[in-house]
Enzyme design. Structure first.
Site, mmCIF file in Angstrom:
data_model
loop_
_atom_site.group_PDB
_atom_site.id
_atom_site.type_symbol
_atom_site.label_atom_id
_atom_site.label_comp_id
_atom_site.label_asym_id
_atom_site.label_seq_id
_atom_site.Cartn_x
_atom_site.Cartn_y
_atom_site.Cartn_z
ATOM 1 N N ARG A 66 0.821 -1.219 0.000
ATOM 2 C CA ARG A 66 0.000 0.000 0.000
ATOM 3 C C ARG A 66 0.853 1.267 0.000
ATOM 4 N NH1 ARG A 66 -3.311 -0.875 4.365
ATOM 5 N NH2 ARG A 66 -2.525 0.802 5.671
ATOM 6 N N TYR A 119 -10.110 24.470 -9.441
ATOM 7 C CA TYR A 119 -10.664 23.258 -10.084
ATOM 8 C C TYR A 119 -11.962 22.855 -9.363
ATOM 9 C CZ TYR A 119 -10.597 18.335 -11.625
ATOM 10 O OH TYR A 119 -10.910 17.106 -12.145
ATOM 11 N N ASP A 191 -1.775 24.271 -7.059
ATOM 12 C CA ASP A 191 -2.036 23.329 -8.148
ATOM 13 C C ASP A 191 -1.318 23.866 -9.383
ATOM 14 O OD1 ASP A 191 -3.102 21.940 -10.346
ATOM 15 O OD2 ASP A 191 -5.038 21.628 -9.352
ATOM 16 N N LYS A 216 -2.430 14.499 -16.346
ATOM 17 C CA LYS A 216 -2.399 15.376 -17.511
ATOM 18 C C LYS A 216 -1.050 15.245 -18.223
ATOM 19 C CE LYS A 216 -6.433 16.461 -16.001
ATOM 20 N NZ LYS A 216 -6.762 17.580 -15.142
#
Ligand SMILES: *Cc1c(COP(=O)(O)O)cnc(C)c1O
Length: 401
Positions: A66, A119, A191, A216
């Site tokens: 994990r 966003y 961001d 992206k």
């Protein structure tokens, strides 16, 4: 990265090519392979004890699936070098990275500042998760600059930024904001998905957490979801890692591999996509049906001076505001396009348009335009073919009665 690390002086393109690679560990293979794992074995009790100690102390390593494998560690190291950061954590999506960055700074009774151009899913976190935790949020005009000081309260934990803003591309005066926040002991996150660390390095401008929707431009091929947060200090990283552990975030090794694979070519892709994007933006600007082009690298855009001062390049994403027209007319333009897919997300090799309406998404500022809007993403197709496609769609629309 530590200041005595010799890689600090390498140009970014060289970091892209060499960061986080250890061929000697993998039989000489150039790329770190996909290491999928849940259980990570220890050969002896002593090794288990050492590993447990390291994990508790936050030493980078592979402890349990994990928390990542060498595939994840090597990508994180490459990103840390690229960002000039202390350490980087991967997240299963860009949004997960945004939300975790904010959550890691705050607690019940806290206060967070978000730009009005943030966003959209991050905007929703204010009325959702943060409200449930009794954390209040204030949305601010992204052009606020040093004026952010007036909005800080004793309980303010974090000023979140995004530049350029989602959909509307407002620039922010990042150094002015981080200067105020540093002086007041308030953490900052940015961001930086539009510019990537190739064209803007948040940590060099005083930001504590550089957030990237790696889905992206890093992944770059529209085939994986990935996010990361690069942290300026160990204190910031420890709080972020704690939040990530609390929420149980885990990134698939396959997706981390795709992130590393995309990273190697990000610079050449961005260079081409930025150039093509500017050519497409110019074409839009010349059409009588277009009211405004939203592109920080164009001199007529408000905030262009900030872009020029702080950024070293442009990516291929921008906005177009059309003069008011019927939805049917707008539909003819969009549906006539052959090389531009209609879809969300961006940063891949293919061109896209996404219809958008910023008006209902703004509360601290007013969106002054009435006409329909498109977000345009320049892909890696031939620029002439893309221009011809747009010219043709404008002509078809113009021929309508
Ligand atoms: C797409 C995007 C995100 C979210 O990334 P996902 O990987 O889609 O979750 C965050 N911020 C910006 C600016 C984005 O464009």
């Amino acid at each position: 990265m530590k200041s005595d690390d010799p890689r600090k002086s390498l140009a970014r393109d060289t970091v892209l090519a060499h960061g986080g690679r250890h061929p000697d560990d993998y039989g000489g293979a150039v790329n770190t392979p996909v290491v999928r794992a849940s259980t990570i074995l220890s050969p002896t009790l002593a090794a288990w004890d050492a590993k447990t100690r390291d994990m508790m102390a936050g030493v980078p390593g592979t402890y349990y699936g994990r928390f990542g494998t060498p595939t994840h560690r090597d990508l994180e190291d490459a990103l840390t070098a690229l960002e000039g950061a202390h350490r980087t954590a991967l997240f299963p999506s860009g949004y997960a990275a945004c939300a975790a960055a904010i959550l890691s700074t705050t607690k019940a009774g806290g206060h967070v500042l978000l730009p009005d151009s943030v966003y959209f899913p991050v905007r929703k976190v204010a009325s959702g998760l943060l409200a449930k935790m009794n954390v209040s949020c204030t949305f601010y005009d992204p052009a606020i600059g040093a004026g952010i000081e007036a909005l800080l309260r004793p309980e303010t934990d974090c000023v979140y930024m995004e530049a350029p803003g989602s959909l509307t591309f407002e620039m922010q005066d990042v150094p002015a904001i981080t200067r105020v926040c540093r002086a007041r002991g308030v953490l900052t996150a940015l961001d930086n998905t539009w510019a990537t660390p190739l064209y803007f390095r948040p940590i060099e401008h005083g930001v504590d957490m550089s957030v990237q929707a790696a889905t992206k431009y890093v992944v770059g091929h529209s085939d994986a979801m990935l996010g990361y947060v690069a942290c300026a200090s160990s204190a910031v990283f420890d709080a972020l890692a704690r939040t990530s552990m609390d929420l149980g975030y885990s990134v698939s090794a396959d997706d981390a591999f795709l992130g590393a694979r995309g990273l190697r070519t990000m610079s050449v892709r961005l260079e081409r996509q930025g150039r093509t994007g500017l050519a497409l933006a110019e074409l839009f600007a010349q059409q009588p049906e277009v009211e405004k082009v939203l592109h920080p690298a164009r001199p007529d855009f408000p905030g262009h001076d900030l872009w020029k001062r702080d950024f070293s390049g442009t990516s291929g994403l921008f906005g177009v505001v059309f003069r008011p027209m019927s939805r049917a007319r707008f539909a003819v333009f969009v549906d006539t396009l052959e090389h531009f897919g209609i879809g969300a997300s961006w940063g891949g090799y293919e061109s896209l348009v996404m219809p958008m309406n910023p008006k209902p998404l703004r509360t601290a500022t007013a969106w002054p335009h009435e006409g329909p809007c498109l977000r345009v993403h320049a892909g890696l197709e031939d620029e002439g073919d893309l221009v011809a496609d747009l010219v043709h769609a404008f002509a078809v629309m113009r021929a309508l009665p």
